[in-house]
Design a protein around this motif. Structure first.
Motif, mmCIF file in Angstrom:
data_model
loop_
_atom_site.group_PDB
_atom_site.id
_atom_site.type_symbol
_atom_site.label_atom_id
_atom_site.label_comp_id
_atom_site.label_asym_id
_atom_site.label_seq_id
_atom_site.Cartn_x
_atom_site.Cartn_y
_atom_site.Cartn_z
ATOM 1 N N GLU A 140 3.491 -5.760 1.691
ATOM 2 C CA GLU A 140 2.794 -6.649 2.416
ATOM 3 C C GLU A 140 3.421 -8.100 2.668
ATOM 4 O OE1 GLU A 140 -0.967 -5.955 1.924
ATOM 5 O OE2 GLU A 140 -0.851 -4.372 3.127
ATOM 6 N N THR A 147 4.306 0.591 2.160
ATOM 7 C CA THR A 147 4.504 -0.501 3.105
ATOM 8 C C THR A 147 4.050 -2.053 2.266
ATOM 9 O OG1 THR A 147 3.811 0.500 4.637
ATOM 10 C CG2 THR A 147 3.073 -1.752 4.625
ATOM 11 N N THR A 196 1.050 -1.078 -0.362
ATOM 12 C CA THR A 196 0.393 0.166 -0.294
ATOM 13 C C THR A 196 0.890 1.068 -0.143
ATOM 14 O OG1 THR A 196 -0.504 -0.128 2.296
ATOM 15 C CG2 THR A 196 -1.198 -1.251 1.450
ATOM 16 N N SER A 197 0.049 2.076 -0.353
ATOM 17 C CA SER A 197 0.990 3.433 -0.472
ATOM 18 C C SER A 197 0.276 4.443 -0.707
ATOM 19 C CB SER A 197 1.911 3.798 -2.009
ATOM 20 O OG SER A 197 3.248 5.436 -1.048
ATOM 21 N N ASP A 198 0.209 5.985 0.327
ATOM 22 C CA ASP A 198 -0.738 7.034 -0.252
ATOM 23 C C ASP A 198 -0.624 8.003 -1.359
ATOM 24 O OD1 ASP A 198 -1.457 6.950 2.293
ATOM 25 O OD2 ASP A 198 -0.110 8.496 3.373
ATOM 26 N N LYS A 226 4.700 -6.638 7.333
ATOM 27 C CA LYS A 226 4.317 -5.476 7.049
ATOM 28 C C LYS A 226 5.909 -4.459 6.653
ATOM 29 C CE LYS A 226 -0.628 -5.390 7.156
ATOM 30 N NZ LYS A 226 -2.089 -4.794 7.105
#
Length: 167
Positions: A138, A136, A77-79, A144
């Motif tokens: 996984e 992040t 994930t990332s913003d 994580k």
């Protein structure tokens, strides 16, 4: 005298209890380490989603596994990205790795242009050289792992990154 004896006995009984509390709060050491992360700046050669018009780019690094078991990179994930996929390049075509990327036990995998990479898709903004990207990743063991990658201008045909490649 009785009060001192009771207080001492209570303190002796409390020490193992406090020690047990301390050990339950400890975090196990991570089996995964990420070194030399970098993300490619968006430029005229960067692909975009035909439907949304949003750009995509790659992030490259070395991922090491210090455990005695294979661990698979399964996503992230990332913003800055609506979607993160793990890709490889086969005969010049980027292919999503539906089953993830295995990081071998006590080994490492180098993610580079022309090979394995983390694909940052549906970018919220164009990434320009000098920016930084927080991601992040996984893994199949439940870990994580966060990393911050500097965004750099990298030629699409450049296959060497990190310190050795001068990036």
């Amino acid at each position: 005298m009785k009060k001192v004896l009771v207080s001492t006995l209570a303190a002796l009984l409390l020490v193992p209890t406090l020690s047990a509390c301390g050990s339950s709060d400890e975090v196990a050491a991570s089996a995964i380490t990420i070194t030399e992360p970098v993300a490619r700046a968006v430029d005229a050669m960067s692909p975009a989603n035909k439907e949304t018009g949003k750009f995509m780019t790659g992030s490259f690094m070395t991922i090491a596994n210090s455990s005695d078991e294979d661990i698979t990179l399964i996503g992230g994930t990332s913003d800055v990205a609506g979607i993160i996929e793990i890709h490889e390049v086969i005969d010049g075509a980027m292919i999503a790795m539906a089953n993830g990327l295995v990081i071998p036990a006590n080994g490492e995998v180098k993610l580079r242009m022309g090979g394995y990479h983390v694909m940052l898709m549906e970018l919220t903004d164009k990434l320009v050289a000098g920016d930084e990207v927080d991601v992040t990743l996984e893994f199949s063991n439940g870990e994580k792992v966060d990393y911050t990658a500097p965004v750099k201008e990298i030629a699409m045909d450049d296959e060497v990154y990190g310190v050795a490649g001068g990036m």
